[in-house]
Design an enzyme around this catalytic site. Structure first.
Site, PDB file in Angstrom:
ATOM      1  N   ASN A 246       0.841  -1.212   0.000  1.00 31.47           N
ATOM      2  CA  ASN A 246       0.000   0.000   0.000  1.00 31.47           C
ATOM      3  C   ASN A 246       0.869   1.251   0.000  1.00 31.47           C
ATOM      4  O   ASN A 246       0.535   2.246  -0.646  1.00 31.47           O
ATOM      5  CB  ASN A 246      -0.948  -0.005   1.200  1.00 31.47           C
ATOM      6  CG  ASN A 246      -2.186  -0.833   0.922  1.00 31.47           C
ATOM      7  OD1 ASN A 246      -3.047  -0.416   0.168  1.00 31.47           O
ATOM      8  ND2 ASN A 246      -2.246  -2.022   1.499  1.00 31.47           N
TER       9      ASN A 246
ATOM     10  N   ARG B 169       5.463   2.090  25.333  1.00 35.24           N
ATOM     11  CA  ARG B 169       4.976   2.449  23.998  1.00 35.24           C
ATOM     12  C   ARG B 169       5.170   3.929  23.709  1.00 35.24           C
ATOM     13  O   ARG B 169       5.478   4.331  22.589  1.00 35.24           O
ATOM     14  CB  ARG B 169       3.480   2.136  23.884  1.00 35.24           C
ATOM     15  CG  ARG B 169       3.199   0.678  23.711  1.00 35.24           C
ATOM     16  CD  ARG B 169       1.700   0.420  23.630  1.00 35.24           C
ATOM     17  NE  ARG B 169       1.470  -0.995  23.552  1.00 35.24           N
ATOM     18  CZ  ARG B 169       1.405  -1.683  22.425  1.00 35.24           C
ATOM     19  NH1 ARG B 169       1.511  -1.073  21.268  1.00 35.24           N
ATOM     20  NH2 ARG B 169       1.215  -2.976  22.435  1.00 35.24           N
TER      21      ARG B 169
ATOM     22  N   MET C  27       1.747  -2.247  12.323  1.00 26.69           N
ATOM     23  CA  MET C  27       1.152  -3.243  13.210  1.00 26.69           C
ATOM     24  C   MET C  27       1.311  -2.938  14.701  1.00 26.69           C
ATOM     25  O   MET C  27       1.257  -3.858  15.520  1.00 26.69           O
ATOM     26  CB  MET C  27       1.726  -4.629  12.896  1.00 26.69           C
ATOM     27  CG  MET C  27       1.415  -5.115  11.492  1.00 26.69           C
ATOM     28  SD  MET C  27      -0.348  -5.125  11.108  1.00 26.69           S
ATOM     29  CE  MET C  27      -0.877  -6.555  12.034  1.00 26.69           C
TER      30      MET C  27
ATOM     31  N   LEU D 102      -1.395   2.317  18.669  1.00 33.78           N
ATOM     32  CA  LEU D 102      -0.847   3.624  19.078  1.00 33.78           C
ATOM     33  C   LEU D 102      -1.499   4.099  20.373  1.00 33.78           C
ATOM     34  O   LEU D 102      -2.690   3.867  20.597  1.00 33.78           O
ATOM     35  CB  LEU D 102      -1.080   4.636  17.957  1.00 33.78           C
ATOM     36  CG  LEU D 102      -0.342   4.297  16.653  1.00 33.78           C
ATOM     37  CD1 LEU D 102      -0.908   5.112  15.486  1.00 33.78           C
ATOM     38  CD2 LEU D 102       1.153   4.541  16.797  1.00 33.78           C
TER      39      LEU D 102
ATOM     40  N   HIS E  21      -7.754  -0.239   6.475  1.00 34.27           N
ATOM     41  CA  HIS E  21      -8.113  -1.453   7.214  1.00 34.27           C
ATOM     42  C   HIS E  21      -8.835  -2.401   6.258  1.00 34.27           C
ATOM     43  O   HIS E  21      -9.742  -1.974   5.532  1.00 34.27           O
ATOM     44  CB  HIS E  21      -9.020  -1.085   8.398  1.00 34.27           C
ATOM     45  CG  HIS E  21      -9.395  -2.268   9.225  1.00 34.27           C
ATOM     46  ND1 HIS E  21      -8.505  -2.894  10.065  1.00 34.27           N
ATOM     47  CD2 HIS E  21     -10.553  -2.965   9.320  1.00 34.27           C
ATOM     48  CE1 HIS E  21      -9.099  -3.918  10.653  1.00 34.27           C
ATOM     49  NE2 HIS E  21     -10.343  -3.977  10.219  1.00 34.27           N
TER      50      HIS E  21
ATOM     51  N   ASP F  58      -9.288   1.061  14.924  1.00 35.17           N
ATOM     52  CA  ASP F  58     -10.084   0.981  13.679  1.00 35.17           C
ATOM     53  C   ASP F  58     -11.459   1.628  13.838  1.00 35.17           C
ATOM     54  O   ASP F  58     -12.460   1.130  13.316  1.00 35.17           O
ATOM     55  CB  ASP F  58     -10.228  -0.496  13.223  1.00 35.17           C
ATOM     56  CG  ASP F  58      -8.885  -1.158  13.000  1.00 35.17           C
ATOM     57  OD1 ASP F  58      -7.966  -0.488  12.496  1.00 35.17           O
ATOM     58  OD2 ASP F  58      -8.745  -2.344  13.341  1.00 35.17           O
TER      59      ASP F  58
HETATM   60  C1  GRF Z   1      -3.192  -4.420   4.100  1.00 35.85           C
HETATM   61  O1  GRF Z   1      -4.101  -5.456   3.879  1.00 35.85           O
HETATM   62  C2  GRF Z   1      -3.846  -3.311   4.884  1.00 35.85           C
HETATM   63  O2  GRF Z   1      -5.207  -3.172   4.626  1.00 35.85           O
HETATM   64  C3  GRF Z   1      -3.634  -3.749   6.308  1.00 35.85           C
HETATM   65  O3  GRF Z   1      -2.382  -4.384   6.321  1.00 35.85           O
HETATM   66  C4  GRF Z   1      -2.065  -4.866   5.023  1.00 35.85           C
HETATM   67  C5  GRF Z   1      -0.756  -4.253   4.671  1.00 35.85           C
HETATM   68  O4  GRF Z   1      -0.231  -4.759   3.468  1.00 35.85           O
HETATM   69  N1  GRF Z   1      -3.753  -2.634   7.217  1.00 35.85           N
HETATM   70  P1  GRF Z   1       0.973  -3.992   2.787  1.00 35.85           P
HETATM   71  O5  GRF Z   1       2.138  -3.977   3.787  1.00 35.85           O
HETATM   72  O6  GRF Z   1       0.526  -2.613   2.447  1.00 35.85           O
HETATM   73  O7  GRF Z   1       1.315  -4.795   1.580  1.00 35.85           O
END
Ligand code: GRF
Length: 201
Positions: free
Chosen positions: A16, A68, A93, A96, A112, A148
């Site tokens: 992404n 954190r 991941m 926060l 998400h 989320d």
């Molecule tokens: C994606 O499916 C996004 O929606 C989720 O984590 C995944 C990340 O994939 N939050 P990438 O690292 O962008 O390939």
């Protein structure tokens, strides 16, 4: 139009992120990448960002242990140092803390892999399959203190097909995410512009 300085936070492969970098290569795109930041030094996306000529930095969360906020203060310093106006979380991941979220609220978005408000958290595709849903999708939303949970900016959906597994669904959704995120980020930039904020911390 002033292009907003974009920081992208990742933890892994960064597909992404790559989609955002590609969109932002157009000079009239409303955001300009200034930093890619990963909490994992081995994240593949760091290489991709460097190859695209974008500053890419790892701040490993592990040495900070359970603190954190100390980890986030280190991230925050890097974000400010890069002149960040807007943050896009892209497969980042770490949950926060309210401190960080409040600091960047209104200037931080996330993608998400579900049609929120359905399936916050993990295992979204399996949960959509288990529920017998007819469609799945992805959501780009403002980041708020709840996981989320922030206001939705834009969504994209696709049908669930007979025989779909969590993996097949994730694979078919990914290109949909890659279309959605650049569009939604442009929309977020526009909303920030309209709200009259300078975006500066
Ligand atoms: C994606 O499916 C996004 O929606 C989720 O984590 C995944 C990340 O994939 N939050 P990438 O690292 O962008 O390939």
């Amino acid at each position: 139009m002033r292009r907003l300085n974009l920081a992208i936070l990742i933890s892994g492969r960064g597909s992404n992120m790559e989609a955002l970098l590609k969109a932002a290569a157009a000079p009239d795109y409303p955001a300009k990448p200034v930093l890619v930041l990963s909490n994992r030094p081995d994240a593949l996306g760091l290489e991709t960002a460097l190859a695209a000529g974008v500053q890419a930095v790892a701040i490993d969360h592990k040495p900070f242990g359970k603190d954190r906020e100390a980890f986030e203060r280190a991230m925050d310093a890097a974000l400010i140092g890069a002149g960040t106006d807007i943050i896009a979380l892209a497969g980042f991941m770490r949950v926060l803390t309210p401190w960080f979220v409040n600091k960047w609220q209104g200037r931080m978005i996330n993608i998400h892999p579900s049609l929120l408000p359905k399936y916050k958290g993990l295992d979204t595709h399996q949960r959509a399959l288990d529920a017998g849903d007819a469609e799945a999708g992805a959501t780009v939303h403002w980041v708020s203190p709840g996981v989320d949970d922030g206001e939705i900016i834009q969504q994209a959906s696709l049908p669930i097909l007979p025989g779909d597994t969590a993996n097949s669904l994730a694979a078919r959704l990914l290109p949909v995410e890659h279309q959605l995120y650049p569009d939604a980020l442009a929309k977020a930039c526009d909303l920030i512009g309209r709200s009259g904020e300078s975006g500066k911390t």
